[in-house]
Scaffold this motif. Structure first.
Motif, PDB file in Angstrom:
ATOM      1  N   VAL A  47       0.843  -1.188   0.000  1.00 25.38           N
ATOM      2  CA  VAL A  47       0.000   0.000   0.000  1.00 25.38           C
ATOM      3  C   VAL A  47       0.881   1.241   0.000  1.00 25.38           C
ATOM      4  CG1 VAL A  47      -0.254   0.113   2.527  1.00 25.38           C
ATOM      5  CG2 VAL A  47      -2.034   1.082   1.048  1.00 25.38           C
ATOM      6  N   GLY A  48       0.433   2.265  -0.697  1.00 22.86           N
ATOM      7  CA  GLY A  48       1.139   3.541  -0.757  1.00 22.86           C
ATOM      8  C   GLY A  48       0.286   4.543  -1.507  1.00 22.86           C
ATOM      9  N   VAL A  49       0.876   5.702  -1.791  1.00 20.86           N
ATOM     10  CA  VAL A  49       0.161   6.769  -2.481  1.00 20.86           C
ATOM     11  C   VAL A  49       0.751   6.938  -3.873  1.00 20.86           C
ATOM     12  CG1 VAL A  49      -0.417   9.228  -2.470  1.00 20.86           C
ATOM     13  CG2 VAL A  49      -0.434   7.937  -0.326  1.00 20.86           C
ATOM     14  N   LEU A  50      -0.119   7.019  -4.865  1.00 21.59           N
ATOM     15  CA  LEU A  50       0.282   7.280  -6.240  1.00 21.59           C
ATOM     16  C   LEU A  50      -0.057   8.719  -6.577  1.00 21.59           C
ATOM     17  CD1 LEU A  50       1.265   6.322  -9.055  1.00 21.59           C
ATOM     18  CD2 LEU A  50      -1.142   5.764  -9.545  1.00 21.59           C
ATOM     19  N   ILE A  51       0.970   9.483  -6.950  1.00 16.84           N
ATOM     20  CA  ILE A  51       0.792  10.858  -7.409  1.00 16.84           C
ATOM     21  C   ILE A  51       0.874  10.831  -8.935  1.00 16.84           C
ATOM     22  CG2 ILE A  51       1.761  13.196  -7.445  1.00 16.84           C
ATOM     23  CD1 ILE A  51       3.170  12.450  -4.755  1.00 16.84           C
ATOM     24  N   THR A  52      -0.083  11.457  -9.594  1.00 17.87           N
ATOM     25  CA  THR A  52      -0.030  11.650 -11.044  1.00 17.87           C
ATOM     26  C   THR A  52      -0.389  13.107 -11.320  1.00 17.87           C
ATOM     27  OG1 THR A  52      -2.351  11.216 -11.585  1.00 17.87           O
ATOM     28  CG2 THR A  52      -0.902   9.278 -11.370  1.00 17.87           C
ATOM     29  N   PRO A  53      -0.185  13.598 -12.534  1.00 24.61           N
ATOM     30  CA  PRO A  53      -0.595  14.970 -12.844  1.00 24.61           C
ATOM     31  C   PRO A  53      -2.110  15.175 -12.826  1.00 24.61           C
ATOM     32  CG  PRO A  53       1.107  14.242 -14.367  1.00 24.61           C
ATOM     33  CD  PRO A  53       0.670  13.029 -13.588  1.00 24.61           C
ATOM     34  N   TRP A  54      -2.907  14.104 -12.795  1.00 29.03           N
ATOM     35  CA  TRP A  54      -4.356  14.241 -12.825  1.00 29.03           C
ATOM     36  C   TRP A  54      -5.061  13.768 -11.552  1.00 29.03           C
ATOM     37  CZ3 TRP A  54      -1.455  10.882 -15.667  1.00 29.03           C
ATOM     38  CH2 TRP A  54      -1.649   9.523 -15.451  1.00 29.03           C
ATOM     39  N   CYS A  55      -4.375  13.016 -10.685  1.00 28.44           N
ATOM     40  CA  CYS A  55      -5.013  12.556  -9.447  1.00 28.44           C
ATOM     41  C   CYS A  55      -3.966  12.085  -8.439  1.00 28.44           C
ATOM     42  CB  CYS A  55      -6.001  11.414  -9.715  1.00 28.44           C
ATOM     43  SG  CYS A  55      -5.221   9.857 -10.204  1.00 28.44           S
ATOM     44  N   ASN A  57      -4.007   9.026  -5.450  1.00 30.19           N
ATOM     45  CA  ASN A  57      -4.786   7.917  -4.912  1.00 30.19           C
ATOM     46  C   ASN A  57      -3.990   7.111  -3.904  1.00 30.19           C
ATOM     47  OD1 ASN A  57      -6.952   8.465  -6.633  1.00 30.19           O
ATOM     48  ND2 ASN A  57      -6.201   7.088  -8.206  1.00 30.19           N
ATOM     49  N   LEU A  58      -4.691   6.599  -2.908  1.00 26.12           N
ATOM     50  CA  LEU A  58      -4.141   5.570  -2.035  1.00 26.12           C
ATOM     51  C   LEU A  58      -4.335   4.271  -2.808  1.00 26.12           C
ATOM     52  CD1 LEU A  58      -2.935   5.037   0.767  1.00 26.12           C
ATOM     53  CD2 LEU A  58      -5.269   4.747   1.617  1.00 26.12           C
ATOM     54  N   ARG A  89     -11.862   1.057  -4.475  1.00 30.33           N
ATOM     55  CA  ARG A  89     -12.503   0.504  -5.670  1.00 30.33           C
ATOM     56  C   ARG A  89     -11.493  -0.374  -6.399  1.00 30.33           C
ATOM     57  NH1 ARG A  89     -17.474   2.087  -6.696  1.00 30.33           N
ATOM     58  NH2 ARG A  89     -18.131   4.106  -5.978  1.00 30.33           N
ATOM     59  N   VAL A  90     -11.993  -1.450  -6.951  1.00 32.05           N
ATOM     60  CA  VAL A  90     -11.154  -2.335  -7.756  1.00 32.05           C
ATOM     61  C   VAL A  90     -10.923  -1.674  -9.108  1.00 32.05           C
ATOM     62  CG1 VAL A  90     -10.990  -4.603  -8.859  1.00 32.05           C
ATOM     63  CG2 VAL A  90     -12.082  -4.378  -6.603  1.00 32.05           C
ATOM     64  N   ALA A  91      -9.681  -1.682  -9.556  1.00 27.55           N
ATOM     65  CA  ALA A  91      -9.313  -1.185 -10.884  1.00 27.55           C
ATOM     66  C   ALA A  91      -8.416  -2.233 -11.531  1.00 27.55           C
ATOM     67  CB  ALA A  91      -8.592   0.150 -10.767  1.00 27.55           C
ATOM     68  N   ARG A  92      -8.197  -2.103 -12.818  1.00 28.48           N
ATOM     69  CA  ARG A  92      -7.362  -3.068 -13.523  1.00 28.48           C
ATOM     70  C   ARG A  92      -6.674  -2.364 -14.690  1.00 28.48           C
ATOM     71  NH1 ARG A  92      -7.376  -8.650 -13.898  1.00 28.48           N
ATOM     72  NH2 ARG A  92      -9.220  -8.766 -12.605  1.00 28.48           N
ATOM     73  N   GLU A  93      -5.401  -2.618 -14.809  1.00 27.50           N
ATOM     74  CA  GLU A  93      -4.608  -2.201 -15.962  1.00 27.50           C
ATOM     75  C   GLU A  93      -4.005  -3.459 -16.553  1.00 27.50           C
ATOM     76  OE1 GLU A  93      -4.056   0.595 -17.647  1.00 27.50           O
ATOM     77  OE2 GLU A  93      -5.463   1.629 -16.340  1.00 27.50           O
ATOM     78  N   LEU A 100      -6.381  -2.036  -5.959  1.00 25.74           N
ATOM     79  CA  LEU A 100      -7.406  -1.253  -5.277  1.00 25.74           C
ATOM     80  C   LEU A 100      -6.963   0.197  -5.226  1.00 25.74           C
ATOM     81  CD1 LEU A 100      -8.185  -3.608  -2.264  1.00 25.74           C
ATOM     82  CD2 LEU A 100      -9.325  -3.511  -4.494  1.00 25.74           C
ATOM     83  N   THR A 101      -7.918   1.105  -5.396  1.00 30.13           N
ATOM     84  CA  THR A 101      -7.595   2.519  -5.400  1.00 30.13           C
ATOM     85  C   THR A 101      -8.620   3.312  -4.600  1.00 30.13           C
ATOM     86  OG1 THR A 101      -7.124   4.422  -6.832  1.00 30.13           O
ATOM     87  CG2 THR A 101      -8.767   2.861  -7.626  1.00 30.13           C
ATOM     88  N   GLY A 102      -8.118   4.271  -3.829  1.00 24.40           N
ATOM     89  CA  GLY A 102      -8.960   5.181  -3.063  1.00 24.40           C
ATOM     90  C   GLY A 102      -8.567   6.603  -3.404  1.00 24.40           C
ATOM     91  N   SER A 103      -9.493   7.365  -3.947  1.00 26.64           N
ATOM     92  CA  SER A 103      -9.204   8.718  -4.407  1.00 26.64           C
ATOM     93  C   SER A 103      -8.911   9.659  -3.234  1.00 26.64           C
ATOM     94  CB  SER A 103     -10.383   9.253  -5.216  1.00 26.64           C
ATOM     95  OG  SER A 103     -10.113  10.573  -5.647  1.00 26.64           O
ATOM     96  N   LEU A 104      -7.832  10.431  -3.360  1.00 30.26           N
ATOM     97  CA  LEU A 104      -7.498  11.464  -2.384  1.00 30.26           C
ATOM     98  C   LEU A 104      -7.725  12.853  -2.979  1.00 30.26           C
ATOM     99  CD1 LEU A 104      -4.172   9.885  -1.068  1.00 30.26           C
ATOM    100  CD2 LEU A 104      -6.400   9.881   0.070  1.00 30.26           C
ATOM    101  N   PHE A 105      -7.252  13.085  -4.209  1.00 29.02           N
ATOM    102  CA  PHE A 105      -7.432  14.349  -4.919  1.00 29.02           C
ATOM    103  C   PHE A 105      -7.669  14.075  -6.396  1.00 29.02           C
ATOM    104  CE2 PHE A 105      -4.696  15.880  -1.462  1.00 29.02           C
ATOM    105  CZ  PHE A 105      -5.276  17.093  -1.145  1.00 29.02           C
TER     106      PHE A 105
END
Length: 168
Positions: A47-55, A57-58, A89-93, A100-105
């Protein structure tokens, strides 16, 4: 225990997404780039935080040997941390598999740059692994499966953890 391999894998996948699918969308914050922050082993995954230019997420990544065949994108899963229970929420690439992803911003225009985004991500990781105050723990123990209530909205909660001079 940290998990740099999970962070690297996630960063590579989302860097590819940033350069293709998300490259020309107006919701990108140009001062930000893809970075995985604070990834650590937790409950059979990372588990960790993903920073992208558009969001931001945990993110929870399952271990490479686990199968999540019964989980489909969009389903909700609740994970427990020392600070409480959180809905993901479950996501898939295709190149990553299910996660699993949880929106922060989203979008990220409220953050001025990578330093501020990284500070927020690091604060999130500290907070989810911190025990709530004793009265909150007692309430959670009396009502298992309930979510802990936070009186701030998500942005306020995260901003409160930043030093005063760095708050948005």
């Amino acid at each position: 225990m940290t998990n740099p391999a999970a962070a690297l894998r996630l960063t590579e996948v989302f860097q590819g997404i940033a350069e293709t699918r998300m490259a020309h969308l107006p919701l990108r914050q140009p001062a930000l780039r893809v970075e995985a922050v604070g990834f650590r082993l937790w409950q059979g995954g990372s588990v960790g935080v993903l920073i992208t230019p558009w969001c931001m997420n945990l993110v929870y990544l399952p271990s490479s040997g686990s199968t999540w065949d019964t989980l489909h994108p969009g389903m909700e899963v609740t994970l427990s941390f020392p600070s409480g229970h959180y809905v993901f929420r479950v996501a898939r690439e295709a190149t990553l598999g299910p996660y699993l992803t949880g929106s922060l911003f989203s979008p990220m225009f409220g953050l001025s740059g990578m330093g501020e985004a990284r500070a927020v991500a690091e604060s999130v990781m500290v907070e989810i692994f911190s025990e709530p105050p004793a009265p909150e723990r007692e309430r959670a123990a009396c009502h298992p499966g309930t979510r802990l209530r936070v009186d701030l909205d998500r942005r306020g909660f995260l901003a409160a953890s930043l030093p005063r001079g760095e708050r948005p």
